[in-house]
Design a protein around this motif. Structure first.
Motif, mmCIF file in Angstrom:
data_model
loop_
_atom_site.group_PDB
_atom_site.id
_atom_site.type_symbol
_atom_site.label_atom_id
_atom_site.label_comp_id
_atom_site.label_asym_id
_atom_site.label_seq_id
_atom_site.Cartn_x
_atom_site.Cartn_y
_atom_site.Cartn_z
ATOM 1 N N GLN A 54 7.253 27.137 -8.084
ATOM 2 C CA GLN A 54 7.621 28.209 -9.004
ATOM 3 C C GLN A 54 7.122 27.838 -10.398
ATOM 4 O O GLN A 54 7.131 26.668 -10.780
ATOM 5 C CB GLN A 54 9.138 28.393 -9.036
ATOM 6 C CG GLN A 54 9.602 29.551 -9.860
ATOM 7 C CD GLN A 54 11.106 29.750 -9.767
ATOM 8 O OE1 GLN A 54 11.822 28.967 -9.178
ATOM 9 N NE2 GLN A 54 11.585 30.816 -10.353
ATOM 10 N N THR A 72 6.567 33.255 -11.377
ATOM 11 C CA THR A 72 5.901 33.376 -10.089
ATOM 12 C C THR A 72 6.521 32.405 -9.096
ATOM 13 O O THR A 72 6.702 31.222 -9.413
ATOM 14 C CB THR A 72 4.392 33.074 -10.235
ATOM 15 O OG1 THR A 72 3.855 33.901 -11.270
ATOM 16 C CG2 THR A 72 3.657 33.350 -8.947
ATOM 17 N N PHE A 74 6.012 30.856 -5.238
ATOM 18 C CA PHE A 74 4.981 30.686 -4.223
ATOM 19 C C PHE A 74 5.595 30.420 -2.853
ATOM 20 O O PHE A 74 6.693 29.875 -2.746
ATOM 21 C CB PHE A 74 4.060 29.520 -4.594
ATOM 22 C CG PHE A 74 3.356 29.714 -5.904
ATOM 23 C CD1 PHE A 74 2.189 30.458 -5.971
ATOM 24 C CD2 PHE A 74 3.850 29.180 -7.074
ATOM 25 C CE1 PHE A 74 1.527 30.661 -7.175
ATOM 26 C CE2 PHE A 74 3.203 29.366 -8.288
ATOM 27 C CZ PHE A 74 2.046 30.108 -8.334
ATOM 28 N N ALA A 75 4.858 30.787 -1.797
ATOM 29 C CA ALA A 75 5.282 30.501 -0.433
ATOM 30 C C ALA A 75 5.262 28.988 -0.216
ATOM 31 O O ALA A 75 4.522 28.264 -0.877
ATOM 32 C CB ALA A 75 4.360 31.192 0.568
ATOM 33 N N SER A 78 1.870 26.585 0.181
ATOM 34 C CA SER A 78 0.783 27.544 0.015
ATOM 35 C C SER A 78 0.687 27.967 -1.446
ATOM 36 O O SER A 78 1.650 27.859 -2.195
ATOM 37 C CB SER A 78 1.051 28.772 0.889
ATOM 38 O OG SER A 78 0.181 29.813 0.575
ATOM 39 N N LYS A 80 0.035 31.056 -2.050
ATOM 40 C CA LYS A 80 0.245 32.493 -1.917
ATOM 41 C C LYS A 80 1.502 32.915 -2.694
ATOM 42 O O LYS A 80 2.578 32.358 -2.527
ATOM 43 C CB LYS A 80 0.410 32.846 -0.440
ATOM 44 C CG LYS A 80 0.529 34.311 -0.169
ATOM 45 C CD LYS A 80 0.617 34.591 1.320
ATOM 46 C CE LYS A 80 0.781 36.070 1.563
ATOM 47 N NZ LYS A 80 0.922 36.356 2.985
ATOM 48 N N THR A 82 4.640 35.011 -3.494
ATOM 49 C CA THR A 82 5.583 35.830 -2.724
ATOM 50 C C THR A 82 6.415 36.734 -3.621
ATOM 51 O O THR A 82 6.772 37.832 -3.232
ATOM 52 C CB THR A 82 6.535 34.966 -1.883
ATOM 53 O OG1 THR A 82 7.258 34.094 -2.749
ATOM 54 C CG2 THR A 82 5.780 34.165 -0.853
ATOM 55 N N THR A 83 6.724 36.262 -4.828
ATOM 56 C CA THR A 83 7.548 37.052 -5.752
ATOM 57 C C THR A 83 7.060 36.821 -7.178
ATOM 58 O O THR A 83 6.767 35.691 -7.558
ATOM 59 C CB THR A 83 9.033 36.661 -5.650
ATOM 60 O OG1 THR A 83 9.463 36.820 -4.307
ATOM 61 C CG2 THR A 83 9.902 37.509 -6.557
ATOM 62 N N ARG A 84 7.013 37.915 -7.926
ATOM 63 C CA ARG A 84 6.653 37.843 -9.343
ATOM 64 C C ARG A 84 7.700 38.655 -10.101
ATOM 65 O O ARG A 84 8.004 39.780 -9.738
ATOM 66 C CB ARG A 84 5.255 38.405 -9.559
ATOM 67 C CG ARG A 84 4.763 38.235 -10.980
ATOM 68 C CD ARG A 84 3.290 38.572 -11.124
ATOM 69 N NE ARG A 84 2.512 37.422 -10.652
ATOM 70 C CZ ARG A 84 1.504 37.485 -9.797
ATOM 71 N NH1 ARG A 84 1.132 38.637 -9.310
ATOM 72 N NH2 ARG A 84 0.855 36.407 -9.428
ATOM 73 N N THR A 97 7.956 41.758 -4.951
ATOM 74 C CA THR A 97 8.062 40.779 -3.883
ATOM 75 C C THR A 97 7.460 41.348 -2.606
ATOM 76 O O THR A 97 7.336 42.562 -2.468
ATOM 77 C CB THR A 97 9.527 40.347 -3.655
ATOM 78 O OG1 THR A 97 9.552 39.217 -2.781
ATOM 79 C CG2 THR A 97 10.368 41.464 -3.090
ATOM 80 N N ILE A 98 7.110 40.480 -1.706
ATOM 81 C CA ILE A 98 6.543 40.898 -0.435
ATOM 82 C C ILE A 98 7.613 40.740 0.630
ATOM 83 O O ILE A 98 8.145 39.643 0.832
ATOM 84 C CB ILE A 98 5.294 40.069 -0.091
ATOM 85 C CG1 ILE A 98 4.231 40.305 -1.158
ATOM 86 C CG2 ILE A 98 4.777 40.420 1.293
ATOM 87 C CD1 ILE A 98 3.019 39.429 -1.043
ATOM 88 N N ILE A 99 7.942 41.849 1.298
ATOM 89 C CA ILE A 99 8.929 41.853 2.372
ATOM 90 C C ILE A 99 8.257 42.432 3.605
ATOM 91 O O ILE A 99 7.775 43.564 3.575
ATOM 92 C CB ILE A 99 10.184 42.677 2.000
ATOM 93 C CG1 ILE A 99 10.851 42.084 0.763
ATOM 94 C CG2 ILE A 99 11.154 42.735 3.176
ATOM 95 C CD1 ILE A 99 12.010 42.889 0.233
#
Length: 116
Positions: A54, A72, A74-75, A78, A80, A82-84, A97-99
């Protein structure tokens, strides 16, 4: 015989519930603060392997640090995102966020409505 069957059923229900529980741990991460300006600090949270999990900024308000700017998350293992989330001197303005593979965005008005 009825008591025996009841005991077996009870044991099955009890053990099934135990296997279904998840263990969640709240890991402590190393925090690295870097002073950018008079009141602004960059921050990175690192896992045990030294990976950034993070990052964001803090705004210094007296003796307390408040989230500021873009944060931010991160996964695991990774780069990648995941949430901002966006903050202004501690006030949360938005979250993305990605759900289940889909991007979900929430703005300040929706966040305020959710808190009430």
């Amino acid at each position: 015989m009825k008591t025996f069957i009841s005991t077996i059923l009870f044991a099955l229900v009890l053990t099934t519930g135990l296997f279904a529980q998840q263990t969640i741990t709240n890991e402590k991460h190393q925090r690295i603060l870097t002073k950018v300006d008079a009141n602004i600090y960059d921050v990175q949270f690192l896992d045990k392997e030294g990976n950034v999990v993070q990052k964001g900024q803090y705004w210094r308000d007296g003796e307390s640090l408040k989230p500021h700017g873009t944060w931010t998350l991160f996964a695991l293992n990774s780069n990648k995102v995941t949430t901002r989330s966006t903050f202004d001197k501690g006030e949360q303005l938005s979250v993305e966020t990605i759900i289940d593979g889909m991007l979900v965005s929430v703005d300040k008005q929706q966040l305020v409505a959710k808190k009430q």
